[in-house]
Design a protein around this motif. Structure first.
Motif, PDB file in Angstrom:
ATOM      1  N   MET A 402       0.748  -1.182  -0.156  1.00 39.36           N
ATOM      2  CA  MET A 402       0.131  -0.174  -0.064  1.00 39.36           C
ATOM      3  C   MET A 402       0.933   1.189  -0.050  1.00 39.36           C
ATOM      4  SD  MET A 402      -3.239   1.357   0.057  1.00 39.36           S
ATOM      5  CE  MET A 402      -3.931   2.731   0.342  1.00 39.36           C
ATOM      6  N   ALA A 403       2.080   1.327   0.630  1.00 35.60           N
ATOM      7  CA  ALA A 403       3.071   2.486   0.743  1.00 35.60           C
ATOM      8  C   ALA A 403       3.436   2.547  -0.579  1.00 35.60           C
ATOM      9  CB  ALA A 403       3.728   2.225   1.936  1.00 35.60           C
ATOM     10  N   ILE A 406       1.130   4.438  -2.743  1.00 30.50           N
ATOM     11  CA  ILE A 406       0.818   5.969  -2.363  1.00 30.50           C
ATOM     12  C   ILE A 406       2.199   6.588  -3.055  1.00 30.50           C
ATOM     13  CG2 ILE A 406       1.247   7.646  -0.317  1.00 30.50           C
ATOM     14  CD1 ILE A 406      -0.645   5.339   1.167  1.00 30.50           C
ATOM     15  N   ARG A 407       3.524   5.919  -2.741  1.00 30.76           N
ATOM     16  CA  ARG A 407       4.619   6.736  -3.527  1.00 30.76           C
ATOM     17  C   ARG A 407       4.403   6.811  -4.933  1.00 30.76           C
ATOM     18  NH1 ARG A 407      11.086   5.400  -2.672  1.00 30.76           N
ATOM     19  NH2 ARG A 407      11.880   7.330  -3.867  1.00 30.76           N
ATOM     20  N   ARG A 408       3.814   5.903  -5.597  1.00 30.28           N
ATOM     21  CA  ARG A 408       3.608   6.134  -7.105  1.00 30.28           C
ATOM     22  C   ARG A 408       3.005   7.142  -7.310  1.00 30.28           C
ATOM     23  NH1 ARG A 408      -0.199   4.776 -10.445  1.00 30.28           N
ATOM     24  NH2 ARG A 408      -1.639   4.075  -8.953  1.00 30.28           N
ATOM     25  N   VAL A 409       1.638   7.377  -6.719  1.00 34.97           N
ATOM     26  CA  VAL A 409       1.170   8.609  -7.025  1.00 34.97           C
ATOM     27  C   VAL A 409       1.222   9.914  -6.432  1.00 34.97           C
ATOM     28  CG1 VAL A 409      -0.993   6.983  -7.097  1.00 34.97           C
ATOM     29  CG2 VAL A 409      -0.517   8.526  -4.978  1.00 34.97           C
ATOM     30  N   PHE A 440       9.721   4.801   1.832  1.00 27.77           N
ATOM     31  CA  PHE A 440       9.939   6.122   1.807  1.00 27.77           C
ATOM     32  C   PHE A 440      11.364   6.320   2.349  1.00 27.77           C
ATOM     33  CE2 PHE A 440       5.484   6.251   1.162  1.00 27.77           C
ATOM     34  CZ  PHE A 440       5.167   7.573   0.038  1.00 27.77           C
ATOM     35  N   PRO A 441      12.430   7.095   1.787  1.00 31.45           N
ATOM     36  CA  PRO A 441      13.472   7.290   2.468  1.00 31.45           C
ATOM     37  C   PRO A 441      13.774   8.151   3.495  1.00 31.45           C
ATOM     38  CG  PRO A 441      13.588   8.369   0.308  1.00 31.45           C
ATOM     39  CD  PRO A 441      12.309   7.457   0.343  1.00 31.45           C
TER      40      PRO A 441
END
Length: 517
Positions: A402-403, A406-409, A440-441
């Motif tokens: 899921m994360a 979210i990063r993709r969008v 996420f970094p």
């Protein structure tokens, strides 16, 4: 000269054991179908009856399923035991009538007991779910063995009779499950569904009693006074439903919802879902954020871009639409897209919480995980995760996959902020931070000092991005709030997370992690 003993066939042997005449095949099939279906309707609705008091978690769902299965097992065993000792024709009508009465009494008893057992401890969950489902399900489960015993007139056809009636019972359960989940729950309140089942069982039992009495005088047993007492109990049980405490103003497909007016602020509205405070909205001032966690999310949004600049924001969970309306007020022109699984909440928001859809706010009803897949890549500046099932983030919205979606969008430099509720020892929040950090970094945590110390339950807000976060600006915004909030990042956050395991679609025991030790 001796006379040979008469031959004993399977048919004569059985008729010697049970002399009751079988029911017509159609009637037998109907009774089994109705009884089995009613069990599954009551089991499905039981989750909605107990939800306002103990939540809708995996433990509650497991308790409802487990206790319903226990009721089915004990009811079938007891029904078979009775069938071998009494004429089943004298037991069928009473079983249906008593099951109807038990169903009618369930609603007020659960509501009164729920007020006492409110909370969610394991013992309270088991007791309340037992009250909601066990007795009527056990009585209904006794019907099938009674009918089977009546229909076994020939041992040579035992397999055929048992197989046919078992199949009909299974079909009744399947039909009831699908009809309840797809139709009844969406169309009727849980109270009405239970009372309709109770009426259907009671009427069927009474009609069956009349039919059997005309056939062989084997209807409802006992003197007229006993039958009158039973009828009165049923009527009293149904009447109590009208005066029992009702925690819902509106029962949606997913929630027991209620909106309360803030006595200290005439324009303030509190949205309660399953009796837990969920959202607060000020109808006159959309910039007012009542709860600390919404203030933290608002602070994240405030520092996400220069003041006043419009954002393209995606909200996973709508609730009272507090944050979308805040962004529209503080950043005119912001496009808020809200994914809310509960269409009833969207309607409630329009009716009582001042939600107005238009260019700056659009609500889409559906599962956030599914809808996220349809969003274009790099289309959002801000994603706000605030979706809950009672007090728990739905497990499929808490995973690494899921994360990654979210990063993709998110656009480069975009920010993801997620609200999480947890209690000591804080296993879920640690696992969720580890999960977000696996994608996420740059990750930070906003939380009250007591929550970080593990001395009390709290809301936690995770902040993540593919670019360095504006933590200095965020801390400055948080310092101006009335309730203290700490920001963890870097080594301090790594130490807080410790060895917590990343949650994935294959491993996400959210309810167990959230449970207190």
């Amino acid at each position: 000269m001796s006379v040979p003993p008469p031959q004993v066939t399977a048919t004569t042997e059985l008729s010697a054991v049970g002399r009751s005449r079988p029911l017509p095949n159609g009637l037998a099939a109907f009774l089994v179908f109705l009884a089995s279906g009613a069990v599954l309707v009551l089991e499905t609705v039981a989750l909605r009856l107990v939800g306002p008091y103990v939540g809708v978690t995996l433990e509650v769902t497991s308790s409802v399923i487990g206790l319903a299965l226990a009721a089915i097992a004990y009811g079938a065993w007891f029904g078979g035991w009775l069938a071998d000792r009494r004429d089943p024709r004298t037991l069928l009508a009473p079983a249906l009538v008593l099951a109807g009465i038990a169903a009618a009494v369930t609603v007020p008893v659960v509501r009164y007991a729920g007020e006492v057992l409110r909370g969610g401890a394991a013992s309270a969950i088991l007791l309340l779910t037992a009250i909601a489902v066990f007795v009527p399900a056990a009585l209904l489960s006794s019907v099938t063995p009674l009918v089977v015993k009546l229909q076994l007139g020939d041992l040579n056809r035992t397999g055929q009779v048992v197989g046919r009636l078992s199949g009909i019972g299974t079909l009744g359960g399947i039909t009831a499950t699908l009809a309840t989940g797809f139709v009844l729950v969406a169309a009727l309140p849980s109270t009405v569904i239970v009372l309709l089942v109770a009426v259907a069982l009671g009427v069927t039992g009474l009609v069956l009693a009349v039919y059997l009495r005309r056939q062989d005088r084997a209807g409802l047993p006992g003197p007229a006074r006993t039958r009158s007492v039973v009828a009165v109990v049923g009527l009293v049980g149904a009447a109590l439903t009208t005066v029992a405490p009702n925690p819902c103003d509106v029962e949606t497909a997913y929630h027991c919802a209620r909106v309360e007016v803030d006595p200290q602020r005439s324009s303030g509205r509190t949205l309660l879902l399953n009796s837990a405070q969920h959202s607060y909205v000020d109808l006159d001032d959309p910039t007012h954020l009542e709860y600390a966690y919404t203030q933290w999310i608002g602070a994240v949004a405030d520092v996400a871009a220069p003041a006043g600049r419009r954002l393209d924001a995606l909200h996973l969970g709508g609730g009272g639409f507090t944050v979308p309306t805040y962004l529209s007020a503080t950043r005119p022109g912001t496009a808020n897209l809200v994914f809310e699984i509960d269409g009833g909440l969207v309607e409630l928001g329009r009716r009582e919480l001042g939600v107005r859809e238009g260019p700056q706010l659009r609500a889409v009803v559906g599962d956030a995980r599914v809808l996220l897949d349809g969003e274009p890549a790099r289309s959002r500046d801000l994603v706000v995760g605030d979706a809950f099932g009672h007090l728990v983030v739905p497990w499929h919205l808490a995973t690494r996959e899921m994360a990654a979606g979210i990063r993709r969008v998110l656009r480069p430099g975009g920010i993801y902020t997620q609200n999480v509720i947890d209690y000591p020892p804080g296993r879920f929040i640690r696992a969720e931070i580890a999960t977000v950090a696996a994608v996420f970094p740059h990750v930070a945590l906003v939380a009250p000092p007591a929550g970080i110390a593990g001395t009390q339950g709290a809301n936690f807000v995770i902040v993540a991005s593919d670019a360095p976060l504006p933590l200095d600006a965020l801390r400055a915004r948080l310092d101006g709030l009335t309730e203290p909030a700490a920001v963890l990042s870097g080594p301090a956050l790594t130490a807080f997370v410790g060895s917590a395991r990343v949650l994935t679609d294959d491993y996400a025991p959210v309810d167990q992690l959230l449970a207190t030790a």
